[in-house]
Write a protein that holds these residues in place. Structure first.
Motif, PDB file in Angstrom:
ATOM      1  N   LYS A   1     -44.503 -36.916  20.366  1.00 65.04           N
ATOM      2  CA  LYS A   1     -44.032 -35.957  21.584  1.00 65.04           C
ATOM      3  C   LYS A   1     -42.898 -35.076  21.290  1.00 65.04           C
ATOM      4  O   LYS A   1     -42.236 -35.141  20.244  1.00 65.04           O
ATOM      5  CB  LYS A   1     -43.300 -36.894  22.591  1.00 65.04           C
ATOM      6  CG  LYS A   1     -42.592 -36.447  23.791  1.00 65.04           C
ATOM      7  CD  LYS A   1     -42.032 -37.231  24.843  1.00 65.04           C
ATOM      8  CE  LYS A   1     -41.428 -36.621  26.067  1.00 65.04           C
ATOM      9  NZ  LYS A   1     -41.030 -37.713  26.921  1.00 65.04           N
TER      10      LYS A   1
ATOM     11  N   GLY B   1     -48.894 -40.415  32.176  1.00 65.85           N
ATOM     12  CA  GLY B   1     -49.788 -39.927  31.439  1.00 65.85           C
ATOM     13  C   GLY B   1     -50.906 -41.086  30.921  1.00 65.85           C
ATOM     14  O   GLY B   1     -50.707 -42.368  31.017  1.00 65.85           O
TER      15      GLY B   1
ATOM     16  N   PHE C   1     -51.396 -35.830  31.210  1.00 70.14           N
ATOM     17  CA  PHE C   1     -50.117 -36.138  31.955  1.00 70.14           C
ATOM     18  C   PHE C   1     -50.147 -35.501  33.120  1.00 70.14           C
ATOM     19  O   PHE C   1     -50.701 -34.219  33.171  1.00 70.14           O
ATOM     20  CB  PHE C   1     -48.790 -35.511  31.221  1.00 70.14           C
ATOM     21  CG  PHE C   1     -48.524 -36.806  30.213  1.00 70.14           C
ATOM     22  CD1 PHE C   1     -47.379 -37.603  30.679  1.00 70.14           C
ATOM     23  CD2 PHE C   1     -49.287 -36.887  29.053  1.00 70.14           C
ATOM     24  CE1 PHE C   1     -47.113 -38.709  29.760  1.00 70.14           C
ATOM     25  CE2 PHE C   1     -48.579 -37.731  27.986  1.00 70.14           C
ATOM     26  CZ  PHE C   1     -47.669 -38.494  28.407  1.00 70.14           C
TER      27      PHE C   1
END
Length: 700
Positions: free
Chosen positions: A173, A203, A197
């Motif tokens: 991420k 998500g 997401f």
């Protein structure tokens, strides 16, 4: 074998391709939505397909068959990119009409592309590959994540926040537009194939062995859910926080309506792999997969229909169109395909037979298909239903021709011709040649009206015969016989002008033409190293050939000179069919269906093909017929080396009138033939890339 001397000139240049492969059957790996009613699909063989209104599928790009596109994405309705194997990146700036190769920035396998806004996009691939663009793909900047694993999917919710998923359960991420990436714990070692997401918190990830992960806190914690699938889940898509669909191997489709906590398998109707899913709304979605499958649902995923069913590796023998939209193709194992939108989509029709179908003909909604076992199929509703009219022998029917809904003919082995006067309810038959080892198997029949027609065929000794009838087939007269080559197909544009094609053993072809209704035939072209299967003419000048190794040839002078067109395939091409000067189709082996909408050449190629023919001129001799001498005139736009020769009907050169450099302008030359016998001759000019031939008649 006696050598046949050509009175033809085959252009050595190959014209640019303007033939579209209409029957794509390779795997489709990615689908993305653009606007309210448009989608783009990418897949094997470097192919890009547009899905538009009314579910029209149109191949917009097809390139190197050794490479595949893995993902496609659009910044807006005009600009987009497609990525794939060997570091391939292709860009479009004009709504997919043209795709250009981006300069090489990597040779890695590129797996997933994603667009954040009108300018920003991402690419991920194998070996930890990550690229970012901020100018619609013009420039791509390499991004380091610190991981060298294979990345399979990338997703961003805004300029700053995004995720990457890949092999061994890796999830990364970023919250700063990709400058820093940190890992998240997915609690799995299985490969993750797709991540999605709906906002910064909620998500999902799917992957191999039916893996489904869900997060409600931006990925800080991922929780596994039961998918009821043991195969790979390759793509996931949510239309909102509750309704989503995932697709995977062996036709797997699973659906959720509670945010992914519970998933229900749905019947896809296929068993091939599905690779990508995209949803327009809560009701409408598409997914794509192997064998060019494009599945659609209009009830939120409860039921799915394949809008692009494929029949693979079938040899198509013939095609017939009644207008620019509606046509049929027939082939092996009883295959009948139908299109009602100019070939954008082809759908199988039920023939109720597994016999090969070799020829098809339609009069409006009435159609006939013939083939192995002398089978005759008839439809009165455009092919929605086909019924048997005959078909119990061990012989082969090879050609069918109708002039109206009642009167038609069929050719078969052992010189048989069948005729019907009632649309095929009853058939009479006639054997034109006595049955012996020299009997021809007829392969082509052509009629201009109820009375005048021709039939041809060949025997096992490569000897061809042509017969003509003036009374609808009651009586047939032998009008031509070859001893050195087979005869395959015959075509007429009026009651005088016609052509036929043959093949000489060891891969040479011959084109013959007639100006008197078939009473006499002359060699128009000898094509070395070609094997030709089908011929079609638009008028007395413009015609086409197709045959082995994907060859398509075009003539604009009545068949004397032929230029090779680039077809984009090397498969055997069986039949060529034009409905007007622009629109034509070719079918062949491996379910090849090619279409052109501009006569088979691009505008640039067409200009190259005709420019010199328009500027150079060879005029008809005068007088003609003549006694002992005649005048031949020609025009040159530029200074050129000119060869002007005279040939007899056997293609033998009997005189050279000139072979030297000539200035621009109009020239005349007298041909003195006092030492030649009466008969028909040809005079032929070559000047630069221009060539033409005309007939002269000597009477003493």
């Amino acid at each position: 074998m006696k050598k046949i001397v050509a009175i033809t000139f085959l252009f050595t240049n190959i014209l640019f391709s303007q033939w579209e492969n209409q029957y794509y059957s390779s795997a489709l790996y990615s689908i993305t939505l653009v606007g309210k009613s448009e989608a783009w699909i990418a897949g094997e063989d470097f192919s890009i397909i547009k899905l538009s209104d009314n579910d029209y599928l149109e191949i917009k790009y097809s390139g190197d068959v050794s490479k595949d596109f893995q993902s496609i994405a659009f910044f807006n309705e005009k600009a987009g990119f497609a990525i794939g194997t060997k570091g391939s990146i292709y860009l479009t700036e004009n709504s997919g009409e043209y795709w250009k190769l981006h300069s090489s920035i990597t040779d890695s396998f590129l797996k997933s592309g994603f667009v954040v806004n009108d300018s920003t996009g991402w690419i991920v691939g194998f070996g930890g590959t990550v690229f970012k663009t901020q100018n619609q793909g013009v420039d791509w900047v390499a991004i380091s994540t610190g991981y060298n694993l294979n990345f399979h999917s990338v997703y961003f919710i805004n300029d700053s926040t995004g995720w990457i998923a890949g092999e061994n359960g890796i999830i990364l991420k970023t919250s700063d537009g990709g400058q820093i990436w940190y890992p998240q714990n997915g609690n799995t070692n299985y490969d993750l194939q797709s991540i999605y997401f709906v906002d910064s918190m909620l998500g999902w990830c799917v992957g191999t062995y039916g893996t489904i992960l869900i997060t409600e806190n931006g990925g800080e914690e991922w929780i596994a859910r039961e998918s009821h699938s043991e195969g790979s889940l390759n793509s996931v898509f949510f239309i909102d926080e509750r309704q989503g669909v995932a697709v995977g191997s062996f036709g797997t489709i699973i659906r959720t309506s509670d945010g992914g906590n519970n998933w229900t398998p749905k019947e896809s109707g296929i068993t091939i792999n599905l690779y990508s899913i995209a949803m327009y709304s809560r009701d409408t979605a598409y997914c794509v997969g192997g064998n060019a499958a494009v599945l659609k649902t209009i009830d939120g995923g409860e039921n799915w229909v394949n809008i692009n069913p494929r029949i693979n590796n079938i040899h198509l023998f013939d095609a017939f169109f009644i207008d620019s939209n509606t046509g049929w193709a027939v082939g092996q194992n009883g295959t009948i395909l139908n299109t009602t939108n100019g070939g954008r989509q082809w759908f199988p029709q039920i023939s109720n037979t597994d016999k090969d179908l070799t020829s098809v003909y339609f009069i409006k909604s009435n159609g006939w298909a013939v083939g192995g076992g002398e089978i005759i199929l008839k439809t009165s509703d455009g092919g929605k239903t086909w019924s048997y009219q005959n078909g119990t022998s061990n012989f082969y029917s090879s050609s069918v021709f109708f002039i109206n809904k009642n009167v038609g003919w069929i050719t078969s082995d052992i010189s048989k011709v069948k005729k019907t006067l009632d649309g095929g309810k009853t058939w009479s038959e006639k054997f034109i040649e006595p049955y012996n080892v020299f009997t021809a198997d007829f392969t082509s029949i052509f009629f201009l009206n109820e009375n005048n027609g021709w039939v041809l065929g060949s025997n096992q000794f490569n000897q061809g015969t042509v017969y003509k009838t003036n009374d609808g087939g009651t009586n047939w007269t032998l009008v031509y016989k070859s001893t050195e080559y087979t005869l395959n197909e015959i075509f007429f544009t009026n009651n005088q002008k016609g052509w036929m094609i043959g093949n000489i053993p060891y891969d040479d072809a011959i084109v013959l033409t007639t100006d008197n209704g078939g009473a006499g035939w002359t060699t128009a072209a000898y094509l070395k190293n070609y094997s030709i299967s089908s011929i079609c003419f638009i008028d007395s000048l413009e015609g086409y050939l197709c045959g082995a190794n994907g060859k398509i040839l075009k003539s604009i002078d009545g068949g004397y000179n032929w230029a090779e067109l680039e077809s984009g395939t090397n498969q055997w091409l069986s039949s060529i069919n034009f409905i007007d000067r622009n629109n034509g189709w070719v079918v062949g082996d491996h379910t090849v269906i090619l279409k052109t909408t501009n006569g088979g050449t691009t505008l640039a190629a067409e200009e190259n093909f005709t420019r010199e023919s328009l500027d150079f001129s060879l005029f008809q001799n005068y007088p003609n017929p003549f006694n002992s001498s005649t005048i031949i005139k020609y025009k040159l736009p530029v200074e050129s080396n000119v060869k002007l020769n005279i040939y007899n009907l056997l293609g033998q050169k009997v005189s050279t009138l000139t072979d030297e450099n000539k200035s621009a302008g109009t020239h005349e030359i007298e041909f003195d033939c006092s030492d030649l016998p009466s008969g028909v001759y040809f005079f032929r000019i070559e000047a630069g890339n221009f060539a033409d031939a005309k007939k002269l008649i000597l009477i003493k």
